[in-house]
Design a protein around this motif. Structure first.
Motif, PDB file in Angstrom:
ATOM      1  N   GLU A 113     -16.157  -1.304  -3.394  1.00 11.71           N
ATOM      2  CA  GLU A 113     -14.710  -2.140  -3.073  1.00 11.71           C
ATOM      3  C   GLU A 113     -13.334  -2.273  -3.681  1.00 11.71           C
ATOM      4  O   GLU A 113     -13.107  -2.234  -5.633  1.00 11.71           O
ATOM      5  N   TYR A 114     -12.703  -2.186  -3.428  1.00 13.78           N
ATOM      6  CA  TYR A 114     -11.167  -2.528  -3.695  1.00 13.78           C
ATOM      7  C   TYR A 114      -9.773  -3.199  -2.747  1.00 13.78           C
ATOM      8  O   TYR A 114      -9.453  -2.523  -1.757  1.00 13.78           O
ATOM      9  N   GLU A 115      -9.667  -4.594  -3.367  1.00 11.61           N
ATOM     10  CA  GLU A 115      -8.724  -5.505  -2.915  1.00 11.61           C
ATOM     11  C   GLU A 115      -7.275  -4.877  -3.468  1.00 11.61           C
ATOM     12  O   GLU A 115      -6.649  -6.536  -4.094  1.00 11.61           O
ATOM     13  N   GLU A 116      -7.255  -3.957  -2.889  1.00  9.89           N
ATOM     14  CA  GLU A 116      -5.590  -3.265  -3.129  1.00  9.89           C
ATOM     15  C   GLU A 116      -4.855  -4.466  -3.200  1.00  9.89           C
ATOM     16  O   GLU A 116      -3.407  -4.492  -4.145  1.00  9.89           O
ATOM     17  N   GLU A 117      -4.556  -5.153  -1.944  1.00 13.27           N
ATOM     18  CA  GLU A 117      -3.273  -6.472  -2.226  1.00 13.27           C
ATOM     19  C   GLU A 117      -3.634  -7.224  -2.734  1.00 13.27           C
ATOM     20  O   GLU A 117      -2.565  -8.276  -2.392  1.00 13.27           O
ATOM     21  N   ASN A 118      -4.929  -7.627  -3.125  1.00  7.04           N
ATOM     22  CA  ASN A 118      -5.264  -9.113  -4.029  1.00  7.04           C
ATOM     23  C   ASN A 118      -4.375  -9.599  -4.734  1.00  7.04           C
ATOM     24  O   ASN A 118      -4.331  -8.383  -5.645  1.00  7.04           O
ATOM     25  N   GLY A 119      -3.030 -10.117  -5.422  1.00  2.00           N
ATOM     26  CA  GLY A 119      -2.269 -10.401  -6.038  1.00  2.00           C
ATOM     27  C   GLY A 119      -2.338 -10.553  -7.561  1.00  2.00           C
ATOM     28  O   GLY A 119      -2.054 -10.654  -8.307  1.00  2.00           O
ATOM     29  N   LYS A 120      -3.941 -10.812  -7.988  1.00  2.00           N
ATOM     30  CA  LYS A 120      -4.150 -11.241  -8.864  1.00  2.00           C
ATOM     31  C   LYS A 120      -4.195  -9.952 -10.503  1.00  2.00           C
ATOM     32  O   LYS A 120      -4.211  -9.947 -11.512  1.00  2.00           O
ATOM     33  N   PRO A 121      -3.863  -8.972 -10.141  1.00  2.00           N
ATOM     34  CA  PRO A 121      -4.432  -7.899  -8.639  1.00  2.00           C
ATOM     35  C   PRO A 121      -6.615  -7.573  -9.603  1.00  2.00           C
ATOM     36  O   PRO A 121      -6.830  -7.520 -10.372  1.00  2.00           O
ATOM     37  N   VAL A 122      -7.345  -7.352  -8.465  1.00  2.00           N
ATOM     38  CA  VAL A 122      -8.690  -7.258  -8.727  1.00  2.00           C
ATOM     39  C   VAL A 122      -8.720  -5.886  -9.055  1.00  2.00           C
ATOM     40  O   VAL A 122      -8.243  -4.849  -7.961  1.00  2.00           O
ATOM     41  N   PRO A 123      -9.299  -5.469  -9.618  1.00  2.00           N
ATOM     42  CA  PRO A 123      -9.861  -3.842 -10.131  1.00  2.00           C
ATOM     43  C   PRO A 123     -11.018  -3.148  -9.003  1.00  2.00           C
ATOM     44  O   PRO A 123     -11.043  -4.142  -8.400  1.00  2.00           O
ATOM     45  N   PRO A 124     -10.505  -2.469  -9.273  1.00  2.00           N
ATOM     46  CA  PRO A 124     -11.873  -1.570  -7.463  1.00  2.00           C
ATOM     47  C   PRO A 124     -12.551  -1.799  -8.336  1.00  2.00           C
ATOM     48  O   PRO A 124     -13.038  -2.349  -9.482  1.00  2.00           O
ATOM     49  N   GLN A 125     -14.377  -2.097  -7.607  1.00  2.00           N
ATOM     50  CA  GLN A 125     -15.443  -2.162  -7.776  1.00  2.00           C
ATOM     51  C   GLN A 125     -16.263  -1.138  -7.270  1.00  2.00           C
ATOM     52  O   GLN A 125     -16.161  -0.929  -6.233  1.00  2.00           O
ATOM     53  N   PHE A 126     -17.457  -1.132  -8.602  1.00  2.00           N
ATOM     54  CA  PHE A 126     -19.135  -0.274  -7.475  1.00  2.00           C
ATOM     55  C   PHE A 126     -19.690  -0.867  -7.816  1.00  2.00           C
ATOM     56  O   PHE A 126     -20.323  -2.191  -9.484  1.00  2.00           O
TER      57      PHE A 126
END
Length: 214
Positions: A113-126
């Protein structure tokens, strides 16, 4: 032909906003969709089949039906080798709880999962689950600013994955996040034997469902 998972690290590899992919071994596409519907937080959802779609046409269907592409969750479903996969579209960010229950009954379940457009930005998750237990999980930027202290989960499995990430030279402050993302995906792909058919997901049509509140 399958293409592994490294291609997910390309910007907007699946859809605007990032990617949410669940792979499962030991579940049919229908079973995976039903279990993911049950994993939506705060709502009882049913699974409504809507035919075969590309990613774009599924988003158009969500927009036409609900007035906003983020107003519902759609899944495109498929199989590759031993793996069933579900690719999420629409308003999936932040909507799913833990996938431990999805892996009950001996299933193997992997979340990318990767919230690519999240402004925080959130890293990709596994995260990888088996039979109701978390075996391993980490963020794929391996970024201490997001609390990365190594791979979590079952000690034996997490340690083996950590050793492979370390052997690949990660984390490496000299690498940009994109390269770290790609390298980490490659390690995980090889360790767990994961694969995703890029052409089918990016260019083809796949059986699709909407997760609708009951």
């Amino acid at each position: 032909m399958t293409d592994g998972t490294i291609w997910l690290a390309a910007p907007r590899s699946i859809a605007y906003g990032g990617y949410h992919v669940v792979l499962a071994r030991g579940l049919t596409p229908d079973e995976l969709a039903a279990r993911l519907a049950a994993a939506v937080d705060g709502a009882e959802c049913g699974v409504v089949a809507v035919g075969e779609h590309t990613g774009d046409t599924l988003l158009e269907l969500i927009d036409d039906t609900y007035g906003d592409t983020l107003a519902a969750i759609g899944l495109r479903l498929g199989r590759t080798g031993d793996w069933t996969y579900a690719v999420a579209y629409g308003g999936w960010p932040g909507e799913f709880g833990s996938l431990e229950p999805v892996s009950r009954g001996g299933a193997h379940v992997c979340l990318l999962e990767y919230e690519e457009e999240n402004g925080k930005p959130v890293p990709p998750q596994f995260a990888y689950f088996h039979d109701g237990r978390l075996l391993s999980a980490c963020n794929l930027h391996l970024d201490a600013s997001w609390g990365y202290t190594g791979v979590d989960g079952d000690p034996a499995t997490a340690r083996r994955l950590q050793d492979l990430l370390t052997g690949a030279g990660l984390p490496d402050p000299a690498l940009d996040r994109g390269e770290t993302h790609r390298t980490a995906l490659g390690v995980i792909e090889r360790f767990f034997g994961l694969s995703l058919p890029r052409a089918a997901i990016v260019e083809g049509t796949l059986p699709s469902v909407l997760l609708e509140p009951a």
